[in-house]
Design a protein around this motif. Structure first.
Motif, PDB file in Angstrom:
ATOM      1  N   VAL A 214     -22.111  -6.484  29.844  1.00  0.00           N
ATOM      2  CA  VAL A 214     -22.118  -5.184  30.520  1.00  0.00           C
ATOM      3  C   VAL A 214     -21.877  -5.386  32.016  1.00  0.00           C
ATOM      4  O   VAL A 214     -21.104  -4.640  32.634  1.00  0.00           O
ATOM      5  N   ARG A 215     -22.488  -6.403  32.602  1.00  0.00           N
ATOM      6  CA  ARG A 215     -22.239  -6.694  34.029  1.00  0.00           C
ATOM      7  C   ARG A 215     -20.775  -7.028  34.278  1.00  0.00           C
ATOM      8  O   ARG A 215     -20.195  -6.623  35.294  1.00  0.00           O
ATOM      9  N   ALA A 216     -20.170  -7.766  33.363  1.00  0.00           N
ATOM     10  CA  ALA A 216     -18.751  -8.105  33.495  1.00  0.00           C
ATOM     11  C   ALA A 216     -17.883  -6.850  33.421  1.00  0.00           C
ATOM     12  O   ALA A 216     -16.892  -6.719  34.163  1.00  0.00           O
ATOM     13  N   GLU A 217     -18.249  -5.918  32.552  1.00  0.00           N
ATOM     14  CA  GLU A 217     -17.518  -4.655  32.458  1.00  0.00           C
ATOM     15  C   GLU A 217     -17.650  -3.860  33.753  1.00  0.00           C
ATOM     16  O   GLU A 217     -16.685  -3.250  34.220  1.00  0.00           O
ATOM     17  N   ILE A 218     -18.840  -3.862  34.342  1.00  0.00           N
ATOM     18  CA  ILE A 218     -19.058  -3.168  35.620  1.00  0.00           C
ATOM     19  C   ILE A 218     -18.194  -3.808  36.704  1.00  0.00           C
ATOM     20  O   ILE A 218     -17.487  -3.113  37.443  1.00  0.00           O
ATOM     21  N   ALA A 219     -18.243  -5.132  36.787  1.00  0.00           N
ATOM     22  CA  ALA A 219     -17.469  -5.845  37.805  1.00  0.00           C
ATOM     23  C   ALA A 219     -15.973  -5.608  37.624  1.00  0.00           C
ATOM     24  O   ALA A 219     -15.239  -5.430  38.615  1.00  0.00           O
ATOM     25  N   GLU A 220     -15.521  -5.583  36.387  1.00  0.00           N
ATOM     26  CA  GLU A 220     -14.106  -5.354  36.111  1.00  0.00           C
ATOM     27  C   GLU A 220     -13.658  -3.994  36.625  1.00  0.00           C
ATOM     28  O   GLU A 220     -12.600  -3.860  37.245  1.00  0.00           O
ATOM     29  N   ARG A 221     -14.482  -2.982  36.406  1.00  0.00           N
ATOM     30  CA  ARG A 221     -14.134  -1.641  36.875  1.00  0.00           C
ATOM     31  C   ARG A 221     -14.153  -1.550  38.400  1.00  0.00           C
ATOM     32  O   ARG A 221     -13.269  -0.940  39.001  1.00  0.00           O
ATOM     33  N   LEU A 222     -15.160  -2.167  39.018  1.00  0.00           N
ATOM     34  CA  LEU A 222     -15.228  -2.127  40.487  1.00  0.00           C
ATOM     35  C   LEU A 222     -14.073  -2.909  41.120  1.00  0.00           C
ATOM     36  O   LEU A 222     -13.519  -2.471  42.130  1.00  0.00           O
ATOM     37  N   ASP A 223     -13.702  -4.036  40.524  1.00  0.00           N
ATOM     38  CA  ASP A 223     -12.563  -4.808  41.035  1.00  0.00           C
ATOM     39  C   ASP A 223     -11.264  -4.018  40.910  1.00  0.00           C
ATOM     40  O   ASP A 223     -10.447  -3.987  41.835  1.00  0.00           O
ATOM     41  N   ALA A 224     -11.075  -3.378  39.763  1.00  0.00           N
ATOM     42  CA  ALA A 224      -9.863  -2.583  39.563  1.00  0.00           C
ATOM     43  C   ALA A 224      -9.825  -1.410  40.534  1.00  0.00           C
ATOM     44  O   ALA A 224      -8.767  -1.097  41.097  1.00  0.00           O
ATOM     45  N   ALA A 225     -10.975  -0.776  40.763  1.00  0.00           N
ATOM     46  CA  ALA A 225     -11.027   0.343  41.703  1.00  0.00           C
ATOM     47  C   ALA A 225     -10.713  -0.125  43.119  1.00  0.00           C
ATOM     48  O   ALA A 225     -10.025   0.576  43.872  1.00  0.00           O
ATOM     49  N   ALA A 226     -11.168  -1.301  43.468  1.00  0.00           N
ATOM     50  CA  ALA A 226     -10.902  -1.829  44.809  1.00  0.00           C
ATOM     51  C   ALA A 226      -9.413  -2.143  45.004  1.00  0.00           C
ATOM     52  O   ALA A 226      -8.899  -2.044  46.120  1.00  0.00           O
ATOM     53  N   ARG A 227      -8.742  -2.508  43.933  1.00  0.00           N
ATOM     54  CA  ARG A 227      -7.307  -2.819  44.031  1.00  0.00           C
ATOM     55  C   ARG A 227      -6.443  -1.565  44.104  1.00  0.00           C
ATOM     56  O   ARG A 227      -5.302  -1.619  44.540  1.00  0.00           O
ATOM     57  N   LEU A 228      -6.974  -0.436  43.660  1.00  0.00           N
ATOM     58  CA  LEU A 228      -6.211   0.819  43.681  1.00  0.00           C
ATOM     59  C   LEU A 228      -6.393   1.494  45.032  1.00  0.00           C
ATOM     60  O   LEU A 228      -7.213   2.380  45.213  1.00  0.00           O
ATOM     61  N   THR A 229      -5.598   1.069  46.000  1.00  0.00           N
ATOM     62  CA  THR A 229      -5.759   1.566  47.367  1.00  0.00           C
ATOM     63  C   THR A 229      -4.783   2.676  47.723  1.00  0.00           C
ATOM     64  O   THR A 229      -5.007   3.392  48.691  1.00  0.00           O
ATOM     65  N   ALA A 230      -3.735   2.834  46.956  1.00  0.00           N
ATOM     66  CA  ALA A 230      -2.748   3.873  47.262  1.00  0.00           C
ATOM     67  C   ALA A 230      -3.362   5.254  47.039  1.00  0.00           C
ATOM     68  O   ALA A 230      -4.145   5.449  46.113  1.00  0.00           O
ATOM     69  N   PRO A 231      -3.014   6.206  47.895  1.00  0.00           N
ATOM     70  CA  PRO A 231      -3.558   7.556  47.738  1.00  0.00           C
ATOM     71  C   PRO A 231      -3.264   8.163  46.358  1.00  0.00           C
ATOM     72  O   PRO A 231      -4.062   8.941  45.836  1.00  0.00           O
ATOM     73  N   ALA A 232      -2.165   7.785  45.767  1.00  0.00           N
ATOM     74  CA  ALA A 232      -1.807   8.313  44.450  1.00  0.00           C
ATOM     75  C   ALA A 232      -2.777   7.864  43.360  1.00  0.00           C
ATOM     76  O   ALA A 232      -2.877   8.489  42.311  1.00  0.00           O
TER      77      ALA A 232
END
Length: 103
Positions: free
Chosen positions: A62-80
């Protein structure tokens, strides 16, 4: 869930799938059938026993799933991609609440 919180449902489904995958027996440990005439017959004859996960392993997944989502969110920097990043952060928060309430 009755309010049809799609974000929470999505996070929980993905995490359940990750847990299900972690319980799968690796192919090298699974029994391989030989000739067709020697294959087991009957309902469930070809099912492999799933491995059990400890509570610590479940928490780690579950922690790995949380980290995966936060990492992906951090990579999505474009306003779109702001809406997708916010959804990923919300999914991570749902999983974090679930993890905290189970502890």
């Amino acid at each position: 869930m009755r309010a049809r919180d799609r974000t929470a449902v999505s996070a929980l489904r993905a995490t359940l799938a990750a847990l299900d995958n972690a319980e799968a027996v690796p192919m090298d440990e699974a029994k391989q059938a030989g000739a067709v005439e020697l294959s087991p017959v009957g309902v469930g004859a070809t099912e492999a026993a799933r491995r059990g996960l400890s509570e610590a392993e479940v928490r780690d997944i579950v922690r790995a799933e949380i980290a995966e989502r936060l990492d992906a969110a951090a990579r999505l920097t474009a306003p779109a991609h702001a809406e997708r990043a916010a959804r990923l952060r919300t999914e991570a928060a749902v999983l974090l609440r679930l993890l905290d309430s189970a502890a």
